[in-house]
Design a protein around this motif. Structure first.
Motif, mmCIF file in Angstrom:
data_model
loop_
_atom_site.group_PDB
_atom_site.id
_atom_site.type_symbol
_atom_site.label_atom_id
_atom_site.label_comp_id
_atom_site.label_asym_id
_atom_site.label_seq_id
_atom_site.Cartn_x
_atom_site.Cartn_y
_atom_site.Cartn_z
ATOM 1 N N ALA A 97 13.805 -9.936 15.380
ATOM 2 C CA ALA A 97 13.175 -10.839 15.210
ATOM 3 C C ALA A 97 11.836 -11.625 14.410
ATOM 4 N N GLN A 98 11.679 -12.751 14.294
ATOM 5 C CA GLN A 98 11.036 -12.728 13.812
ATOM 6 C C GLN A 98 9.900 -14.606 14.049
ATOM 7 N N TRP A 99 8.254 -14.178 13.744
ATOM 8 C CA TRP A 99 7.859 -15.454 14.255
ATOM 9 C C TRP A 99 7.120 -16.414 13.066
ATOM 10 N N ASP A 100 8.023 -17.751 13.773
ATOM 11 C CA ASP A 100 7.757 -18.739 12.923
ATOM 12 C C ASP A 100 6.788 -19.760 13.345
ATOM 13 N N GLU A 101 5.323 -19.061 12.593
ATOM 14 C CA GLU A 101 4.301 -19.631 13.061
ATOM 15 C C GLU A 101 4.122 -21.379 12.485
ATOM 16 N N VAL B 79 15.145 -15.410 16.459
ATOM 17 C CA VAL B 79 16.520 -14.377 16.624
ATOM 18 C C VAL B 79 17.130 -14.015 15.696
ATOM 19 N N LYS B 80 16.746 -13.100 14.842
ATOM 20 C CA LYS B 80 17.814 -13.083 14.290
ATOM 21 C C LYS B 80 19.730 -12.495 14.546
ATOM 22 N N GLY B 81 20.740 -13.169 13.721
ATOM 23 C CA GLY B 81 21.427 -13.355 14.182
ATOM 24 C C GLY B 81 22.173 -11.359 13.290
ATOM 25 N N GLN B 82 21.861 -10.670 12.426
ATOM 26 C CA GLN B 82 22.427 -9.988 11.767
ATOM 27 C C GLN B 82 21.611 -8.775 11.770
ATOM 28 N N VAL B 83 21.378 -7.365 11.690
ATOM 29 C CA VAL B 83 20.875 -6.671 11.368
ATOM 30 C C VAL B 83 20.693 -6.201 9.439
ATOM 31 N N ASN B 84 19.311 -6.222 8.843
ATOM 32 C CA ASN B 84 19.131 -5.907 7.598
ATOM 33 C C ASN B 84 18.141 -5.212 7.709
ATOM 34 N N LEU B 85 18.919 -3.964 7.673
ATOM 35 C CA LEU B 85 17.548 -2.190 8.488
ATOM 36 C C LEU B 85 17.178 -1.903 6.707
ATOM 37 N N GLY B 86 15.880 -2.035 6.954
ATOM 38 C CA GLY B 86 15.285 -1.450 5.884
ATOM 39 C C GLY B 86 14.933 -0.418 6.047
ATOM 40 N N ILE B 87 14.648 0.365 5.182
ATOM 41 C CA ILE B 87 14.128 2.009 4.764
ATOM 42 C C ILE B 87 13.125 1.717 3.976
ATOM 43 N N GLY C 283 6.619 16.737 5.761
ATOM 44 C CA GLY C 283 6.053 17.208 7.361
ATOM 45 C C GLY C 283 5.220 16.397 8.464
ATOM 46 N N VAL C 284 5.306 15.466 7.845
ATOM 47 C CA VAL C 284 4.316 14.719 8.836
ATOM 48 C C VAL C 284 4.627 14.117 9.755
ATOM 49 N N ASP C 285 4.291 14.861 11.696
ATOM 50 C CA ASP C 285 4.787 14.233 12.288
ATOM 51 C C ASP C 285 4.878 13.150 12.664
ATOM 52 N N SER C 286 4.031 12.683 12.589
ATOM 53 C CA SER C 286 3.984 10.630 13.304
ATOM 54 C C SER C 286 3.203 9.517 12.317
ATOM 55 N N GLY C 287 3.159 8.731 13.334
ATOM 56 C CA GLY C 287 2.256 7.454 12.303
ATOM 57 C C GLY C 287 2.127 6.263 12.804
ATOM 58 N N THR C 288 0.924 5.442 11.764
ATOM 59 C CA THR C 288 1.269 4.343 13.242
ATOM 60 C C THR C 288 1.657 3.357 11.845
ATOM 61 N N PRO C 289 2.979 2.712 11.570
ATOM 62 C CA PRO C 289 3.137 2.767 10.299
ATOM 63 C C PRO C 289 3.351 0.676 10.890
ATOM 64 N N ILE C 290 2.580 0.193 9.452
ATOM 65 C CA ILE C 290 2.159 -1.340 8.865
ATOM 66 C C ILE C 290 3.535 -1.967 9.486
ATOM 67 N N LEU C 291 3.912 -3.158 9.815
ATOM 68 C CA LEU C 291 4.601 -3.909 10.208
ATOM 69 C C LEU C 291 5.674 -4.192 8.813
ATOM 70 N N ASN C 292 6.706 -4.735 8.243
ATOM 71 C CA ASN C 292 7.365 -5.235 7.191
ATOM 72 C C ASN C 292 6.471 -7.198 6.918
ATOM 73 N N PRO C 293 5.896 -7.579 6.247
ATOM 74 C CA PRO C 293 5.776 -9.137 6.286
ATOM 75 C C PRO C 293 6.890 -9.510 7.076
ATOM 76 N N GLY C 294 6.472 -10.437 8.253
ATOM 77 C CA GLY C 294 7.828 -10.436 8.926
ATOM 78 C C GLY C 294 8.995 -10.054 9.714
ATOM 79 N N GLU C 295 9.314 -9.289 10.085
ATOM 80 C CA GLU C 295 9.573 -8.618 10.260
ATOM 81 C C GLU C 295 8.706 -7.965 11.786
ATOM 82 N N ALA C 296 9.704 -7.589 12.634
ATOM 83 C CA ALA C 296 8.341 -7.698 14.503
ATOM 84 C C ALA C 296 8.673 -6.082 14.639
ATOM 85 N N ALA C 297 9.266 -5.229 14.136
ATOM 86 C CA ALA C 297 9.081 -4.258 14.210
ATOM 87 C C ALA C 297 9.494 -2.922 13.070
#
Length: 476
Positions: free
Chosen positions: A323-327, A334-342, A401-415
């Motif tokens: 989903a996306q927050w529309d200020e 809630v998006k109708g399709q999933v555009n999966l970013g890598i 070789g990194v175990d984990s982290g706290t990734p920052i959201l891509n602008p406009g995305e929820a997760a």
């Protein structure tokens, strides 16, 4: 005797993305005097989103390159002029009787047939110069004596500032990322010894050349002093011992990434949850798919593929995460399709291309799209459109070789999901402590529209699928 009518046309820097205002010229593929055809790529530019090759929309002979490699040019500014045949018969008819015929006849005075730029470029220009009064008119010697000589004669030697533009037969062979690195390191490709196949210059050749050039430098202190002044991308900067600081201009992809990350961090309230997962069965499934070739012989199969499929399956079960927050409208979209970013690390910085409508793809189709996306990103050929419209992202920090982290959201995305390194660890399995392959997943989400319950359910579903990949069949 008839003379061919030519007029000068200028090609302006286009907006190759959405709303971009400038672009940096990385490489020229032509030089003054070269013949170009409609649709031919004349240069490569880098915007805040990607490197793009620009085709020219007309046929003719290159008159002038207005900017050298490395220059940042505003959208809408002319970057190259081309002498186009048969474009403006009327103006020529009016001027030709006056005085043009004589100079035009002498124009072929370019008796230097070996240099096409003089014969084809300067000749016609003397006859049709009145169409570019604002920039040059070598023909009108009296009127142009003051303004013309400086600007007009400069284009002739223009190959000097644009020296790396040798695109004809003597142009060194190298891929765009290598040319970019050479430019940032201040290395002339013509003096580098190639070791790649068919005489192609590689990144290793550049580093070897830089090291060789630096070896004798310590004696004459001036040489090391000149080297540090060269700006290099952070990911590829070569810092020589004792050379001092290296300053890297903030521009292009890195500038855009920095602005986006700051905006994201200070706009969306981030929450990150973690879970450790036994992915032993998933790793066996990956090996089985590789060995069987059931997804296709040339299809690249990796753990990332199954992580992506697990995320897409979880999104199907919990669409609120996509989903996306529309200020402005005060709505959650809630998006109708999933555009999966890598998220992909490239020589130009971090970019996030996305697979359009990834949720509708089969495992085989997803594998093909993922392989193409990664390969295109590595080559630096990702198109701006492929980085727009993403709805949810995966970042694979495990490859480092990194175990984990706290990734920052891509602008406009929820997760955004971080996939950590897979390690063999002691694990309780069926009541016994045995070695199992374990990874850590981290899910960051925008707490304005994703609460802890939804975020936890999504992360638990992804973990459950990776622990028991057969669920991909039952849930997918």
């Amino acid at each position: 005797m008839t003379t061919e009518v030519r007029s000068l046309r200028e090609f302006k820097m286009p907006d190759v993305g959405e709303g971009l205002t400038e672009a940096e010229i990385l490489s020229w593929y032509v030089k003054p005097g070269d013949t170009v055809t409609d649709g031919q790529v004349v240069c490569e530019v880098e915007t805040a989103k990607a490197a793009v090759e620009l085709p020219i929309p007309f046929t003719g002979v290159v008159e002038q390159l207005f900017f050298p490699e490395g220059a940042t040019v505003d959208v809408g500014t002319a970057i190259i002029s081309v002498a186009v045949a048969g474009a403006a018969p009327a103006p020529v008819a009016a001027v030709a009787p006056a005085a043009a015929p004589a100079p035009v006849a002498e124009a072929p005075e370019a008796p230097e047939p070996e240099r096409r730029e003089v014969l084809v470029g300067y000749g016609p220009r003397t006859g049709g110069s009145q169409r570019r009064a604002r920039r040059t008119t070598v023909t009108a010697t009296a009127a142009a004596t003051v303004p013309a000589p400086a600007p007009v004669v400069a284009p002739a030697p223009a190959p000097v500032p644009v020296a790396a533009v040798e695109v004809s037969g003597d142009r060194p062979l190298a891929k765009p990322p290598v040319r970019k690195l050479a430019k940032d390191l201040g290395i002339d490709l013509r003096v580098v010894t190639p070791t790649g196949p068919d005489g192609v210059i590689t990144r290793e050749d550049l580093h070897a050349h830089a090291a060789a050039a630096a070896a004798p430098a310590p004696a004459p202190v001036e040489a090391p002093a000149a080297e540090p002044a060269v700006a290099a991308p952070v990911s590829a900067a070569v810092v020589l011992p004792g050379a001092g600081d290296v300053r890297v201009p903030i521009k292009g992809v890195r500038k855009a990434t920095a602005q986006a990350m700051v905006a994201s961090a200070f706009t969306a309230p981030h929450v990150t949850e973690f879970v450790q997962v036994d992915v032993t069965r998933t790793m066996k499934f990956v090996r089985r798919l590789k060995e069987s070739g059931e997804l296709g012989r040339d299809v690249r199969v990796s753990p990332l593929l199954l992580v992506a499929k697990a995320l897409l399956t979880a999104v199907k079960r919990h669409p609120g995460i996509n989903a996306q927050w529309d200020e402005a409208a005060q709505e959650i979209v809630v998006k109708g399709q999933v555009n999966l970013g890598i998220a992909a690390a490239t020589p130009r910085g971090l970019i996030v291309p996305n697979i359009k409508d990834a949720g509708a793809r089969t495992l085989s189709g997803l594998a093909v799209s993922l392989g193409e996306l990664i390969e295109t990103a590595r080559q630096g050929k990702t198109a701006p459109g492929d980085m727009q419209g993403g709805t949810i992202t995966i970042t694979n920090v495990g490859v480092f070789g990194v175990d984990s982290g706290t990734p920052i959201l891509n602008p406009g995305e929820a997760a955004i999901l971080a996939f950590g390194a897979v390690r063999e660890l002691p694990w309780v399995h069926k009541g016994k402590v045995v070695p199992r392959q374990v990874t850590t997943l981290a899910l960051s989400f925008d707490h304005r529209l994703v609460d802890g319950e939804l975020g936890s359910k999504v992360l638990a579903d992804i973990a459950g699928i990776l622990e028991h990949p057969k669920r991909l069949i039952t849930w997918g």
